[in-house]
Design an enzyme around this catalytic site. Structure first.
Site, short mmCIF file in Angstrom:
data_model
loop_
_atom_site.label_atom_id
_atom_site.label_comp_id
_atom_site.label_asym_id
_atom_site.label_seq_id
_atom_site.Cartn_x
_atom_site.Cartn_y
_atom_site.Cartn_z
N LYS A 77 0.83 -1.20 0.00
CA LYS A 77 0.00 0.00 0.00
C LYS A 77 0.87 1.25 0.00
CE LYS A 77 -3.70 -0.70 2.42
NZ LYS A 77 -4.31 -1.00 3.74
N ARG A 102 -3.42 3.11 8.46
CA ARG A 102 -3.71 1.95 7.62
C ARG A 102 -2.60 0.91 7.67
NH1 ARG A 102 -4.74 4.41 1.76
NH2 ARG A 102 -5.99 2.53 1.51
N GLY A 110 -8.33 -7.75 4.37
CA GLY A 110 -9.13 -7.72 5.59
C GLY A 110 -8.51 -8.40 6.80
N MET A 164 -5.72 -7.53 8.50
CA MET A 164 -5.20 -6.60 9.50
C MET A 164 -6.14 -5.40 9.60
SD MET A 164 -1.15 -6.77 8.97
CE MET A 164 -1.21 -6.33 7.25
N ARG A 222 -2.93 -1.61 -6.63
CA ARG A 222 -2.06 -2.78 -6.51
C ARG A 222 -2.43 -3.76 -7.61
NH1 ARG A 222 -5.08 -4.70 -1.12
NH2 ARG A 222 -7.06 -5.17 -2.08
N HIS A 273 -15.80 -9.26 0.66
CA HIS A 273 -14.76 -10.15 1.19
C HIS A 273 -14.84 -11.54 0.57
CE1 HIS A 273 -13.05 -12.97 4.16
NE2 HIS A 273 -12.11 -12.06 4.21
N ARG A 315 11.64 -48.26 -13.36
CA ARG A 315 12.24 -48.67 -12.09
C ARG A 315 11.95 -50.15 -11.84
NH1 ARG A 315 10.11 -45.87 -6.68
NH2 ARG A 315 8.29 -47.14 -7.13
N GLU A 331 18.11 -41.88 -3.17
CA GLU A 331 17.07 -41.66 -2.16
C GLU A 331 17.52 -42.11 -0.77
OE1 GLU A 331 13.62 -43.93 -3.31
OE2 GLU A 331 14.86 -45.45 -4.26
N SER A 340 18.27 -40.33 -10.52
CA SER A 340 16.99 -39.66 -10.37
C SER A 340 16.76 -39.53 -8.87
CB SER A 340 15.88 -40.48 -11.01
OG SER A 340 14.65 -39.85 -10.79
N GLY A 375 15.01 -39.48 -5.67
CA GLY A 375 13.73 -39.92 -5.11
C GLY A 375 13.54 -39.13 -3.84
N THR A 376 13.00 -37.94 -3.97
CA THR A 376 12.99 -37.03 -2.82
C THR A 376 11.98 -37.42 -1.76
OG1 THR A 376 11.62 -35.57 -4.16
CG2 THR A 376 13.96 -35.03 -3.99
N ASN A 377 11.05 -38.32 -2.06
CA ASN A 377 10.13 -38.77 -1.01
C ASN A 377 10.89 -39.58 0.03
OD1 ASN A 377 8.24 -37.64 -2.65
ND2 ASN A 377 7.43 -39.58 -3.39
N ASP A 378 11.56 -40.63 -0.45
CA ASP A 378 12.34 -41.45 0.49
C ASP A 378 13.51 -40.65 1.05
OD1 ASP A 378 11.51 -44.14 1.12
OD2 ASP A 378 11.52 -44.50 -1.04
N CYS A 405 12.19 -37.35 -9.36
CA CYS A 405 10.89 -37.95 -9.62
C CYS A 405 10.03 -38.04 -8.36
CB CYS A 405 11.07 -39.34 -10.22
SG CYS A 405 11.93 -40.47 -9.13
N TYR A 446 16.14 -32.48 -15.60
CA TYR A 446 14.68 -32.51 -15.76
C TYR A 446 13.98 -32.70 -14.43
CZ TYR A 446 14.87 -37.58 -15.17
OH TYR A 446 15.06 -38.82 -14.65
P1 ADP Z 1 -7.68 -2.54 3.55
O1 ADP Z 1 -6.27 -2.93 3.33
O2 ADP Z 1 -8.42 -3.45 4.45
O3 ADP Z 1 -8.37 -2.24 2.25
P2 ADP Z 1 -7.30 0.26 3.83
O4 ADP Z 1 -6.21 0.81 4.66
O5 ADP Z 1 -7.06 0.26 2.38
O6 ADP Z 1 -7.64 -1.19 4.36
O7 ADP Z 1 -8.56 1.13 4.16
C1 ADP Z 1 -9.85 0.69 4.42
C2 ADP Z 1 -10.84 1.59 3.70
O8 ADP Z 1 -10.71 2.94 4.13
C3 ADP Z 1 -10.63 1.61 2.21
O9 ADP Z 1 -11.87 1.62 1.57
C4 ADP Z 1 -9.89 2.89 1.97
O10 ADP Z 1 -10.11 3.38 0.69
C5 ADP Z 1 -10.46 3.80 3.04
N1 ADP Z 1 -9.49 4.80 3.42
C6 ADP Z 1 -8.26 4.59 3.90
N2 ADP Z 1 -7.60 5.74 4.09
C7 ADP Z 1 -8.44 6.74 3.75
C8 ADP Z 1 -8.33 8.16 3.69
N3 ADP Z 1 -7.21 8.78 4.05
N4 ADP Z 1 -9.39 8.86 3.29
C9 ADP Z 1 -10.53 8.21 2.91
N5 ADP Z 1 -10.70 6.89 2.93
C10 ADP Z 1 -9.66 6.15 3.34
MG MG Z 2 -7.52 -1.19 0.88
MG MG Z 3 11.59 -44.57 -3.13
#
Ligand code: ADP
Ligand code: MG
Ligand code: MG
Length: 908
Positions: A32, A102, A111, A113, A346, A464, A641, A776, A795, A797-800, A862, A882
């Site tokens: 981010k 953030r 979601g 963290m 991203r 989500h 084999r 192996e 070859s 034999g990474t299991n054994d 293998c 291979y």
């Molecule tokens: P997540 O990684 O869970 O998406 P974010 O840090 O991106 O968490 O933020 C959660 C929500 O809050 C997102 O919808 C983001 O766009 C919004 N948000 C984060 N920072 C700001 C900001 N400075 N102003 C307005 N909205 C924000």
């Molecule tokens: Mg976000």
């Molecule tokens: Mg074997």
């Protein structure tokens, strides 16, 4: 920590068109932070702010939840800088600066963290905000959101405590939607929320914004180690030590009224890959409202009608971002009084289908080269394209119960469950389940992981459930509003029908259709082409899939072979692109129809003559088997084999025989049947071993029963000769398993050479063949130079080899592996992904010793690891020739091998 003379930088500013960081600093700034910096540098409208680096997170944990004063000062300096850029002051009563705090690690963890919005508000600042904006509703809406988020994330008060109060005010003021609440109602909410804080946290809601900021920052650091984030990292193999960054950013507001809003989107459809602007928005809303699935958002296209100017600008910016990053972008934006702000960008998470479509489209659009396209697709995600779908004829016969949003394609069938824990419970019993929820929350991750599919009643295409479903490649249908779910009662009603926990349902993640039935499946489109039942011309998806893999073949160095025991497996592997067999297990042929009695006859023989009689009967059968496998591989090399497993595997179980004998005896029977059972039992008891995996197996069988090696060699060379006469030249590779000492191999090689010479003379042909061994047993690896004096190929034999290196029995490791992983003694299952430090080191030593002794030694692998992308990366590094894996993993391996070659070449 010793301090160096030059002060190290821990905080990175972005704002006023310039940023300290950029896109290449994800390790330090998280995804981010790096994206915000890059967008700022590109001159895009990004609210100013600063990023506290991931290193501070690690320091925070090392120093027992404290941040050293020097870093605190650096943060304070950046707060001042931000106040200047924003033209507002934290805690000011007439012009307060509000910020978001953030989380953001190197890899996005949707979601998992925490993030806090509207920080800086207190009882006086909220009045300042109201005076400035002349918008009391908005000001108090922001304040109640802040207390709620801060209360939950920082003070760890359950969300329900706040929701309860919110609903109470909504009810008493007759509001239907959150947005219906007016200022005075929202003031009531704020008062009640403060009461909740006092009651649950036993303190007043903190009024000092600087204290708020410090507490929020630490809470974000803590969220790195919450249970769901840890579980998420375990699933996705993300290391724990990389930490999260913290972004502090000036707030912009989507909740000031009808000329404001917030949304998320993708530059292309992340479910199907189609080139279309994709996403959702909500008017008069803030932050998480879209993702949380509380209100159902509008499709992003509709933004064009509501705010054409902002929409046009958003399209321009995101198109530019896609070109800049050369990949699909997943973005967040907020519109404040018709002014657009970008809040995140991203690379978009996508399904395997979308990944293939997008990578090939981007090449066609000349945005990227084939080499870059290869790196855009996660090899494992190709498996989604091979998964079966519903038989369309059967599917049409069943009425559609309801239709939801098609969030992630694929066919899902299973028993309905209503909670993540139940999903795990049922899945443990080997039952396929569909997780049905009103909406999913990040805590559901373990249940989503084991489910066949995810079905929700609320939420949009970026909720989500949709995001995580796509990322996991799970079929998902969301927002199926007709479902009346009663989670406590473990049932839902739809279309007049009641569906209970355990009932079977099916849905199609591409059309969104849900049916209350079990539906027969049909092989995937790709497999139909590979099987020859569908013309490649009729499958756009196959053509793209094939294109990507053909590009991969140009860049990979490692050869791709398959582990195949039977002719049809060889054919399939060849069709998938394998060019050779790395392991043909001859004993699997012994289980073929009508063969077990002959094999048992061989085992039961107590003298060589009887044994030879049985082997003579097996010879023509094995010869036909080998002929078929050679033919299926169209002349590519085939490694066969000699017999490997302990012999008791071919005999009935001791306990079963004892029961049979006892029953016959009790019935007063005598005669042939009883005699036979008794003889069998006696032999089984004789063969009984305390530790069969370390017992009489592998090369030890060939040494004690040389006539078995003789028969197998004869079958191999005769089959090759027959094929040679038909004009197909094959070079069989005869592989002796479980060799630990060169003398073992020498013993067997003498037999192989003698029989091969006999057969060639009889047939009047000359056939080139190789004799080699499996590495192996650790002793074989450590004396690889000696072994190579007799072996023309190795070859691994990474299991054994893994089993014997760790001293972990493969069959018993399940009892403690999970605990080892939880305690961080082992990061990954070493039987699934090679243990580079131990087993890998042994492989590397054997490679070096072997090549020293024999320059043209052929080297392959293998074991199960041959199809694992991370392991393939390692095998590329040590320079094997291979890798060999099960036929279905051939596509994954082709792509992974290309990626490995490209990254190893660029020094990693
Ligand atoms: P997540 O990684 O869970 O998406 P974010 O840090 O991106 O968490 O933020 C959660 C929500 O809050 C997102 O919808 C983001 O766009 C919004 N948000 C984060 N920072 C700001 C900001 N400075 N102003 C307005 N909205 C924000
Ligand atoms: Mg976000
Ligand atoms: Mg074997």
């Amino acid at each position: 920590m010793a301090k160096k003379a030059t002060a190290k930088k821990f905080v990175y500013f972005f704002g006023n068109g310039k940023a300290d960081g950029n896109r290449n600093m994800k390790d330090l700034l998280g995804g981010k932070g790096s994206g915000l910096a890059e967008m700022t540098n590109a001159g895009l409208p990004v609210p100013p702010g600063f990023t506290i680096s991931t290193e501070v997170c690690n320091i925070y944990y090392q120093q027992k939840s404290k941040v050293p004063p020097a870093i605190d000062r650096e943060i304070a300096d950046h707060v001042k800088k931000l106040e200047k850029a924003a033209g507002a002051t934290l805690g000011s009563t007439d012009n307060p600066l509000l910020v978001s705090v953030r989380s953001g690690a190197k890899f996005s963890m949707p979601g998992m963290m925490d993030t806090i919005l509207n920080l800086g508000l207190n009882d006086r600042a909220v009045e300042g905000l109201k005076a400035r904006t002349k918008n009391g509703r908005f000001s108090y809406d922001s304040y109640r959101r802040f207390i709620q988020m801060f209360g939950n994330v920082v003070l760890e008060i359950p969300k329900e405590a706040f929701e309860h109060e919110f609903e109470a005010v909504k009810k008493s003021s007759g509001a239907k939607m959150d947005t219906d609440l007016d200022e005075s109602a929202l003031r009531q909410v704020v008062d009640r929320y403060k009461g909740v804080v006092r009651a649950k946290a036993r303190r007043d809601f903190p009024q000092d914004p600087h204290e708020q900021l410090e507490m929020a920052r630490n809470a974000v650091f803590r969220s790195w180690m919450n249970a769901r984030a840890i579980e998420y990292r375990r699933i996705y193999d993300i290391p724990d030590h990389i930490g999260t960054a913290v972004n502090v950013q000036m707030m912009v507001f989507g909740n000031t009224g009808d000329r404001s809003g917030t949304g998320v989107g993708f530059t292309r459809n992340p479910a199907t890959g189609a080139k279309e602007f994709y996403g959702e928005f909500l008017i008069n809303a803030q932050g998480e409202d879209v993702v949380a699935g509380i209100r159902t958002p509008q499709p992003i296209r509709e933004l064009e009608q509501v705010m054409p100017k902002a929409y046009k600008q958003l399209r321009e910016i995101t198109t530019r971002l896609e070109r800049h990053y050369k990949d699909v972008q997943d973005f967040e934006f907020t519109i404040q009084d018709e002014r657009l702000f970008m809040l995140q960008t991203r690379s978009g998470k996508r399904t395997g289908f979308a990944a293939v479509v997008i990578a090939t489209d981007l090449v066609a659009e000349k945005l990227i080269t084939p080499k870059e396209a290869i790196l855009l697709v996660d090899p494992e995600s190709l498996n989604q394209l091979l998964a079966p779908g519903f038989d369309p004829v059967e599917w049409k016969k069943i009425p559609t119960a309801t239709k939801g949003l098609p969030a992630s394609p694929g066919a899902a069938s299973g028993h309905v469950v209503f909670s993540a824990d139940h999903a795990v419970e049922w899945a443990k019993q080997g039952k396929p389940v569909i997780l049905v929820r009103r909406e999913t929350v990040p805590d559901d991750i373990h249940g989503m992981f084991v489910a066949q599919g995810i079905l929700t009643a609320t939420g949009g295409m970026t909720s989500h459930a949709a995001v995580v479903g796509r990322q996991m490649g799970k079929p998902s249908v969301v927002g199926a509003g007709a479902l009346e779910i009663n989670e406590a009662g473990k049932q839902f009603r739809v279309n007049g029908q009641t569906v209970k926990e355990g009932d079977f349902i099916s849905f199609d993640g591409l059309s969104g259709e849900v049916k209350i039935a079990r539906v027969a499946s049909k092989p995937s489109e790709i497999l139909q082409v590979v099987n020859g039942t569908l013309s490649p011309k009729k499958s756009d998806l196959y053509r793209r899939f094939d294109q990507l893999l053909t590009w991969s073949d140009k860049f990979r160095r490692l050869g791709i072979r398959a582990n195949a025991d039977l002719p049809d497996q060889a054919e399939l592997a060849y069709a998938f692109g394998a060019r050779g067999i790395g392991l043909c297990r001859t004993e699997h042929m012994f289980f073929g129809e009508g063969r077990i009695p002959i094999v048992q006859q061989m085992i039961l023989a107590d003298n060589e003559a009887d044994r030879r009689k049985a082997l003579d009967k097996l010879l023509p059968l094995q010869r036909d088997d080998f002929y078929g496998v050679f033919k299926g591989m169209h002349g590519c090399p085939v490694t066969i084999r000699t017999i490997d497993p302990p012999l008791h595997e071919f005999l009935p179980k001791r306990e079963d025989l004892m029961v049979d004998v006892a029953k016959l005896e009790a019935a007063g029977k005598s005669g042939r049947e009883l005699d036979e059972k008794r003889t069998l039992l006696a032999r089984v008891e004789q063969l009984h071993e305390f530790n069969p995996m370390l017992g009489h197996r592998g090369v030890r069988l060939g040494i004690t029963y040389p006539e078995s090696t003789e028969m197998q060699t004869r079958a191999i060379i005769e089959a090759a000769s027959r094929l040679g006469k038909e004009g197909v030249k094959v070079v069989p590779e005869i592989m002796i398993p479980l060799v630990g000492m060169v003398k073992e191999l020498r013993d067997q090689k003498i037999i192989v050479d003698r029989i091969a010479a006999d057969v060639m003379k009889e047939q009047g042909v000359k056939i080139k063949y190789l004799v080699g061994t499996m590495i192996e047993v650790p002793r074989g690896a450590m004396t690889a130079d000696e072994v190579a004096s007799e072996a023309q190929f190795f070859s691994f034999g990474t299991n054994d080899l893994t089993q014997l290196t760790f001293g972990f029995s493969r069959d018993d490791v399940g009892k403690f592996l999970r605990i080892y992983q939880d305690k961080k003694i082992l990061e990954r299952d070493p039987f699934a992904s090679i243990d580079v430090d131990g087993v890998g080191k042994i492989v590397a030593i054997a490679v070096e010793l072997g090549r020293k002794a024999r320059k043209d030694l052929k080297l392959g692998i293998c074991g199960e690891h041959g199809g694992d992308p991370a392991s393939i990366h390692f095998f590329e590094k040590v320079g094997l020739d291979y890798v060999s894996m099960s036929p279905y993993r051939v596509p994954v391996a082709r792509l992974a091998a290309a990626q490995a070659a490209l990254s190893v070449k660029h020094g990693d």
